[in-house]
Structures are given as C-alpha cells and as structure tokens.
Motif scaffolding. Structure first.
Motif, PDB file in Angstrom:
ATOM      1  N   ASP A   5       0.215  -1.251  -0.023  1.00 44.15           N
ATOM      2  CA  ASP A   5       0.081   0.379  -0.265  1.00 44.15           C
ATOM      3  C   ASP A   5       0.610   0.990  -0.001  1.00 44.15           C
ATOM      4  OD1 ASP A   5       0.889   0.568   2.598  1.00 44.15           O
ATOM      5  OD2 ASP A   5      -0.884  -0.557   3.491  1.00 44.15           O
ATOM      6  N   SER A   6       0.014   2.474   0.094  1.00 47.84           N
ATOM      7  CA  SER A   6       1.144   3.247   0.123  1.00 47.84           C
ATOM      8  C   SER A   6       1.492   3.792   1.118  1.00 47.84           C
ATOM      9  CB  SER A   6      -0.120   5.139  -0.609  1.00 47.84           C
ATOM     10  OG  SER A   6      -0.902   4.729   0.251  1.00 47.84           O
ATOM     11  N   THR A   7       1.411   3.152   2.155  1.00 46.28           N
ATOM     12  CA  THR A   7       2.565   4.090   3.123  1.00 46.28           C
ATOM     13  C   THR A   7       3.893   2.844   3.655  1.00 46.28           C
ATOM     14  OG1 THR A   7       1.597   1.659   5.129  1.00 46.28           O
ATOM     15  CG2 THR A   7       0.152   4.527   4.566  1.00 46.28           C
ATOM     16  N   GLY A   8       4.054   1.856   2.320  1.00 37.98           N
ATOM     17  CA  GLY A   8       5.221   1.585   2.657  1.00 37.98           C
ATOM     18  C   GLY A   8       4.834  -0.199   3.288  1.00 37.98           C
ATOM     19  N   SER A   9       3.875  -0.231   3.756  1.00 33.44           N
ATOM     20  CA  SER A   9       3.899  -1.976   4.390  1.00 33.44           C
ATOM     21  C   SER A   9       3.311  -2.885   3.496  1.00 33.44           C
ATOM     22  CB  SER A   9       2.263  -1.887   5.063  1.00 33.44           C
ATOM     23  OG  SER A   9       2.719  -0.532   6.006  1.00 33.44           O
ATOM     24  N   SER A  10       3.799  -4.175   3.579  1.00 30.23           N
ATOM     25  CA  SER A  10       3.737  -4.682   2.474  1.00 30.23           C
ATOM     26  C   SER A  10       2.517  -6.601   3.562  1.00 30.23           C
ATOM     27  CB  SER A  10       4.468  -5.826   1.595  1.00 30.23           C
ATOM     28  OG  SER A  10       5.371  -5.921   2.599  1.00 30.23           O
ATOM     29  N   THR A  11       1.347  -6.306   2.716  1.00 29.20           N
ATOM     30  CA  THR A  11       1.035  -8.262   3.528  1.00 29.20           C
ATOM     31  C   THR A  11       1.568  -8.928   2.690  1.00 29.20           C
ATOM     32  OG1 THR A  11      -0.480  -6.239   3.988  1.00 29.20           O
ATOM     33  CG2 THR A  11      -0.797  -8.471   4.114  1.00 29.20           C
ATOM     34  N   ASP A  12       1.911 -10.282   2.917  1.00 30.14           N
ATOM     35  CA  ASP A  12       1.833 -11.816   2.143  1.00 30.14           C
ATOM     36  C   ASP A  12       0.033 -12.418   2.529  1.00 30.14           C
ATOM     37  OD1 ASP A  12       1.674 -14.199   1.897  1.00 30.14           O
ATOM     38  OD2 ASP A  12       4.164 -14.215   2.018  1.00 30.14           O
ATOM     39  N   SER A  13      -0.361 -12.415   1.232  1.00 25.28           N
ATOM     40  CA  SER A  13      -1.483 -12.815   1.463  1.00 25.28           C
ATOM     41  C   SER A  13      -1.942 -14.107   2.393  1.00 25.28           C
ATOM     42  CB  SER A  13      -2.657 -13.089  -0.024  1.00 25.28           C
ATOM     43  OG  SER A  13      -1.847 -13.658  -0.712  1.00 25.28           O
ATOM     44  N   GLY A  14      -0.872 -15.400   1.815  1.00 24.64           N
ATOM     45  CA  GLY A  14      -0.396 -16.169   2.825  1.00 24.64           C
ATOM     46  C   GLY A  14      -0.649 -16.165   4.177  1.00 24.64           C
ATOM     47  N   THR A  15      -0.042 -15.649   4.641  1.00 21.60           N
ATOM     48  CA  THR A  15       0.118 -15.656   5.743  1.00 21.60           C
ATOM     49  C   THR A  15      -0.334 -14.658   6.781  1.00 21.60           C
ATOM     50  OG1 THR A  15       2.729 -14.264   5.539  1.00 21.60           O
ATOM     51  CG2 THR A  15       2.443 -16.450   5.256  1.00 21.60           C
ATOM     52  N   GLY A  16      -0.822 -13.626   6.117  1.00 13.04           N
ATOM     53  CA  GLY A  16      -1.312 -12.474   6.285  1.00 13.04           C
ATOM     54  C   GLY A  16       0.103 -11.241   7.385  1.00 13.04           C
ATOM     55  N   SER A  17       0.623 -11.572   7.530  1.00 12.87           N
ATOM     56  CA  SER A  17       2.015 -11.042   8.251  1.00 12.87           C
ATOM     57  C   SER A  17       2.364  -9.693   7.553  1.00 12.87           C
ATOM     58  CB  SER A  17       3.021 -11.792   7.923  1.00 12.87           C
ATOM     59  OG  SER A  17       3.758 -11.928   6.836  1.00 12.87           O
ATOM     60  N   THR A  18       2.308  -8.542   8.420  1.00 13.46           N
ATOM     61  CA  THR A  18       2.734  -7.347   7.564  1.00 13.46           C
ATOM     62  C   THR A  18       4.384  -7.389   7.462  1.00 13.46           C
ATOM     63  OG1 THR A  18       0.555  -6.986   7.621  1.00 13.46           O
ATOM     64  CG2 THR A  18       1.914  -4.898   7.432  1.00 13.46           C
ATOM     65  N   THR A  19       4.729  -6.561   6.794  1.00  9.31           N
ATOM     66  CA  THR A  19       5.975  -5.965   6.999  1.00  9.31           C
ATOM     67  C   THR A  19       6.205  -4.755   6.976  1.00  9.31           C
ATOM     68  OG1 THR A  19       7.410  -7.738   6.812  1.00  9.31           O
ATOM     69  CG2 THR A  19       8.455  -5.844   6.546  1.00  9.31           C
ATOM     70  N   THR A  20       6.191  -3.972   7.443  1.00  6.00           N
ATOM     71  CA  THR A  20       6.524  -1.567   7.274  1.00  6.00           C
ATOM     72  C   THR A  20       8.151  -1.815   7.206  1.00  6.00           C
ATOM     73  OG1 THR A  20       5.394  -1.403   8.748  1.00  6.00           O
ATOM     74  CG2 THR A  20       6.397   0.568   7.496  1.00  6.00           C
ATOM     75  N   TRP A  21       7.792  -1.248   5.549  1.00  2.00           N
ATOM     76  CA  TRP A  21       9.774  -0.551   5.582  1.00  2.00           C
ATOM     77  C   TRP A  21       9.148   1.014   5.045  1.00  2.00           C
ATOM     78  CZ3 TRP A  21      12.891  -4.342   4.456  1.00  2.00           C
ATOM     79  CH2 TRP A  21      12.865  -5.631   3.806  1.00  2.00           C
ATOM     80  N   THR A  22       9.838   1.208   6.607  1.00  2.00           N
ATOM     81  CA  THR A  22      10.083   2.325   7.201  1.00  2.00           C
ATOM     82  C   THR A  22      11.574   2.805   6.218  1.00  2.00           C
ATOM     83  OG1 THR A  22      11.090   2.809   9.276  1.00  2.00           O
ATOM     84  CG2 THR A  22       9.212   1.809   9.366  1.00  2.00           C
ATOM     85  N   VAL A 236      13.827   7.947  -2.827  1.00  2.00           N
ATOM     86  CA  VAL A 236      13.296   6.521  -2.352  1.00  2.00           C
ATOM     87  C   VAL A 236      13.010   6.891  -0.881  1.00  2.00           C
ATOM     88  CG1 VAL A 236      14.020   3.996  -2.418  1.00  2.00           C
ATOM     89  CG2 VAL A 236      14.385   5.560  -4.087  1.00  2.00           C
ATOM     90  N   LEU A 237      13.673   7.080  -0.279  1.00  2.00           N
ATOM     91  CA  LEU A 237      13.424   7.095   1.160  1.00  2.00           C
ATOM     92  C   LEU A 237      12.336   8.100   1.261  1.00  2.00           C
ATOM     93  CD1 LEU A 237      17.102   6.507   2.707  1.00  2.00           C
ATOM     94  CD2 LEU A 237      15.443   5.546   2.486  1.00  2.00           C
ATOM     95  N   ASP A 238      12.359   9.353   0.622  1.00  2.00           N
ATOM     96  CA  ASP A 238      11.404   9.991   1.033  1.00  2.00           C
ATOM     97  C   ASP A 238       9.891   9.591   0.942  1.00  2.00           C
ATOM     98  OD1 ASP A 238      13.282  12.319   1.997  1.00  2.00           O
ATOM     99  OD2 ASP A 238      12.469  12.734  -0.116  1.00  2.00           O
ATOM    100  N   GLY A 239       9.908   8.503   0.193  1.00  2.00           N
ATOM    101  CA  GLY A 239       8.612   7.740  -0.532  1.00  2.00           C
ATOM    102  C   GLY A 239       7.775   7.200   0.616  1.00  2.00           C
ATOM    103  N   LEU A 240       8.983   6.770   1.603  1.00  2.00           N
ATOM    104  CA  LEU A 240       8.442   6.140   2.696  1.00  2.00           C
ATOM    105  C   LEU A 240       8.512   6.697   4.239  1.00  2.00           C
ATOM    106  CD1 LEU A 240      11.752   3.440   1.639  1.00  2.00           C
ATOM    107  CD2 LEU A 240       9.219   2.656   2.075  1.00  2.00           C
ATOM    108  N   PRO A 241       7.423   5.462   4.969  1.00  2.00           N
ATOM    109  CA  PRO A 241       6.658   6.364   6.597  1.00  2.00           C
ATOM    110  C   PRO A 241       8.212   6.824   7.137  1.00  2.00           C
ATOM    111  CG  PRO A 241       6.411   4.264   6.121  1.00  2.00           C
ATOM    112  CD  PRO A 241       6.487   4.659   4.854  1.00  2.00           C
ATOM    113  N   ARG A 242       8.024   7.566   7.891  1.00  2.00           N
ATOM    114  CA  ARG A 242       9.655   7.925   8.772  1.00  2.00           C
ATOM    115  C   ARG A 242       9.244   6.301   9.978  1.00  2.00           C
ATOM    116  NH1 ARG A 242      13.097  10.335   6.202  1.00  2.00           N
ATOM    117  NH2 ARG A 242      12.485  11.161   4.695  1.00  2.00           N
ATOM    118  N   GLY A 243      10.139   6.326  10.859  1.00  2.00           N
ATOM    119  CA  GLY A 243      10.099   6.169  11.753  1.00  2.00           C
ATOM    120  C   GLY A 243      11.533   4.816  11.935  1.00  2.00           C
TER     121      GLY A 243
END
Length: 243
Positions: A5-22, A236-243
């Motif tokens: 999604d636009s926040t830099g998060s990705s979701t694996d539909s097989g596991t439901g796990s979410t990674t936030t790439w800050t 690239v980094l400017d397009g990602l959420p801070r944190g």
C-alpha cells in the motif's frame, strides 16, 4: 502473493503477515552510490555527507577515489566503504580484477563489487566465471565482503541460476543484479526472485540499477533483496514512512 500500500507496508496474503518498510529500516540496507565517470572529489565528499544525513549503511564509489580520507572534507565515520572492480564491462582479466580488488582493500574498502564476464556466462563457460570470482575472492579476504555483479537483465533464467551457484561455490558473500550501465537494464523483481530461490539465505542479494521509487525498492526487498544500490537514495527514502 505480496501486496503493497501507499504507506510502505506489504502484506503476504498466504500468511497475513505485514512488514512495514520505513525510511530508517530501508536506509540501513542501502549502498549510497556514485559511479558516474564524470564524478569529482567534491561530489564524493557531498555523497559522504548525504550518506550520514540519510542514515545509510554504506557508500559505493569508484576505486580511484580511495582512500577516502585523503579527500579534503571527507568523513567516513560510521559508514561501510564499498567500491567496484572490473567495472562496468567485466571484460578485464581475472588477474587485473584481483589486483584492482586487492589495491582497493589496501586503500580502505570494506566491500568490493566485481563484474563477471557476461559473455563467458552466456557462452556456457560457467567454470571461467567461477574461476574469475575465486580470483577476486582471494584478493578480498574476510572480513572483506565480495559482491558479484551478474548483469541479470542480460541473462536467461537458467544462466542466472548457474552464475549464482558459481558465485556461491567461489566464496562470494553477495550476488548483485546490475552495474546500472548495461543497455539490457537494471534490477527486476523477477531476477531477484530467481536469485533468492537459488542462493537466498546463504548469500546476500543486492538489487541495483534503475531503482528510483519507494515502490520499486519495496518490491525488490519483498522479492528477496537484502541490500539496495541506489544513487537517488533521498527520493526513495522520501517515499517511505518515517520511523
């Protein structure tokens, strides 16, 4: 399947796990890179300052600028220093590549990104590719890190797999997609997936070449990249959420 999604998060539909790439997390996987032929000392000094401000892991510069501490105003404090050998064509002899790599290590490089002979790989001479990598590996002893640039966009999948296996057998630490100078193109999600399926978990995988957006960077990381080579790091980094 992985969705983003636009926040830099990705979701694996097989596991439901979410990674936030800050931005901070991705920065620690970046080689902030300046390999343009027209680069001058002042550009490298600016690159180092930017690297510290951005919080990246490493800088990657041409070997002619080493050692970096001889450049007025340069500071590598806290940064890994990477360079290249046999760049960008890979058509140097193994002896020349090894000598270039050894000189770079002696001048303060912690990591060396070498280019394979793509023509040898396409001709099916994987043993020549393996021997070439092994020669440079001997010139970059541990704890030095050796990354092997395979020009993945120029290789069919079966050749890419064979080259990645040869790199592992020759003692490389990473396989890397591209120089960024080959007309066939740079990093792709598909190539990283093939590389990850072949050597992932044993070798690092560096995606480099044409990565200009946060979305592209995240897609490559989700495909299995463990390092990114970026020249437009701030964008690239400017397009990602801070944190």
């Amino acid at each position: 399947m992985t969705t983003q999604d636009s926040t830099g998060s990705s979701t694996d539909s097989g596991t439901g796990s979410t990674t936030t790439w800050t931005a901070a997390r991705v920065a620690r996987l970046v080689d902030h890179t300046l390999l343009k032929p027209e680069a001058q000392a002042a550009d490298v000094v600016a690159l180092l300052a930017d690297a510290r401000d951005l919080g990246v892991l490493a800088v990657c510069v041409s070997p002619s600028f080493l050692p970096l501490d001889r450049l007025e105003g340069a500071s590598t404090d806290g940064l890994v220093v990477a360079t290249v050998c046999g760049f960008p064509s890979g058509k140097h002899t193994s002896e020349v590549k090894a000598a270039e790599a050894a000189a770079a290590v002696a001048a303060g490089a912690h990591e060396v990104d070498m280019v394979i002979d793509v023509g040898a790989a396409l001709a099916g001479d994987v043993e020549a590719v393996r021997a070439d990598i092994a020669a440079v590996r001997a010139a970059v002893p541990a704890p030095g890190v050796l990354k092997v640039i395979v020009e993945s966009a120029a290789l069919p999948d079966d050749v890419l797999v064979a080259v990645c296996r040869a790199a592992e057998e020759a003692g490389a630490d990473f396989v890397k997609t591209s120089t960024g100078f080959h007309p066939a193109g740079g990093a792709s999600v598909h190539a990283v997936e093939v590389m990850h399926a072949t050597v992932g978990g044993r070798l690092g995988i560096k995606a480099s070449g044409g990565i200009r957006t946060a979305e592209a960077a995240v897609a490559l990381l989700e495909a299995g990249a463990t390092r990114l080579g970026l020249s437009g790091t701030a964008a690239v980094l400017d397009g990602l959420p801070r944190g």
